[in-house]
Design an enzyme around this catalytic site. Structure first.
Site, short mmCIF file in Angstrom:
data_model
loop_
_atom_site.label_atom_id
_atom_site.label_comp_id
_atom_site.label_asym_id
_atom_site.label_seq_id
_atom_site.Cartn_x
_atom_site.Cartn_y
_atom_site.Cartn_z
N SER A 55 13.08 -23.42 2.21
CA SER A 55 12.18 -23.00 1.15
C SER A 55 11.91 -21.51 1.30
O SER A 55 12.85 -20.72 1.31
CB SER A 55 10.89 -23.84 1.17
OG SER A 55 10.07 -23.53 0.07
N HIS B 203 14.38 -24.44 -2.33
CA HIS B 203 13.38 -24.41 -3.40
C HIS B 203 13.50 -23.11 -4.19
O HIS B 203 13.46 -22.02 -3.62
CB HIS B 203 11.97 -24.55 -2.82
CG HIS B 203 11.74 -25.86 -2.13
ND1 HIS B 203 10.79 -26.05 -1.16
CD2 HIS B 203 12.36 -27.07 -2.27
CE1 HIS B 203 10.83 -27.30 -0.74
NE2 HIS B 203 11.77 -27.93 -1.40
N ASP C 246 8.25 -30.61 3.12
CA ASP C 246 9.44 -31.22 2.53
C ASP C 246 10.54 -31.33 3.59
O ASP C 246 10.83 -30.38 4.32
CB ASP C 246 9.94 -30.38 1.35
CG ASP C 246 11.00 -31.10 0.53
OD1 ASP C 246 11.01 -32.34 0.54
OD2 ASP C 246 11.80 -30.42 -0.12
#
Length: 210
Positions: free
Chosen positions: A30, A57, A150
């Protein structure tokens, strides 16, 4: 921190034979991830014998150039994943912005607009869970820099099916949330500085060809 192996890591992780035949690498990142993924892919070399599936992401409001950016750093083929295409060795498939990336037991990729998972789409958890279901002990999951949690549920799924889990050492990560959450599950086999991860992945996927 040097590599460490959890007590329940399969003893045959480096063993020869079909039971040690790794078939896919799934990577999640991310915040700070584009740089981290670029470093990792560059070090993997141009002839990786398995496909790489990547959840990074991204802001869905803007066209992404991540495939072009990463493609300049590696000899591997890098592309945005497409619906119903096969995952081929030596190719990096990136989840498009705002689409979950999944894979089935035949190595076919699927893109999904289903609900956000932990406020994100694409979700590393969904990718890892699909990789665990499709490849079992032949899967490698890797969590790099990023905020949030995540990937933590997903690495548990990979580990429970006999796969191998790698996390960037949180102390070396630009953002430590995701790798720290992964390590906190107890499912991580290797905790490594970013620069050492590629060598471990290469050792695992190339071992079956010795």
């Amino acid at each position: 921190m040097t590599a460490h192996q959890s007590a329940d890591q399969p003893e045959d992780a480096y063993a020869h034979g079909p039971e040690a035949s790794f078939a896919v690498v799934a990577i999640a990142a991310s915040a700070g991830g584009v740089h981290g993924v670029a470093v990792l892919l560059e070090a993997l070399g141009p002839e990786l014998p398995v496909p790489v599936l990547l959840v990074q992401h991204l802001d869905p409001r803007h066209r992404t150039v991540i495939a072009e950016v990463l493609g300049r750093r590696t000899g591997l083929t890098v592309k945005l994943a497409e619906q119903d295409e096969p995952a081929l060795p030596g190719t990096v498939y990136i989840a498009p912005p705002d689409r979950h990336l999944l894979v089935d037991a035949k190595g076919m990729l699927t893109l999904s607009s289903s609900a956000l998972v932990h406020f994100v789409r694409p979700s590393a958890d969904l990718l890892f869970e699909s990789v665990a279901g499709a490849y079992g002990h032949r899967a490698i999951a890797c969590v790099l820099t990023g905020t949030g949690r995540d990937g933590a549920m997903g690495v548990d799924a990979v580990k429970s099916r006999g796969g191998t889990v790698i996390a960037q050492d949180p102390r070396s990560a630009e953002f430590r949330g995701m790798p720290e959450a992964a390590v906190g599950t107890g499912a991580v086999d290797f905790v490594l500085p970013l620069e050492e991860i590629a060598a471990v992945i290469r050792g695992l996927v190339e071992d079956k060809r010795q």
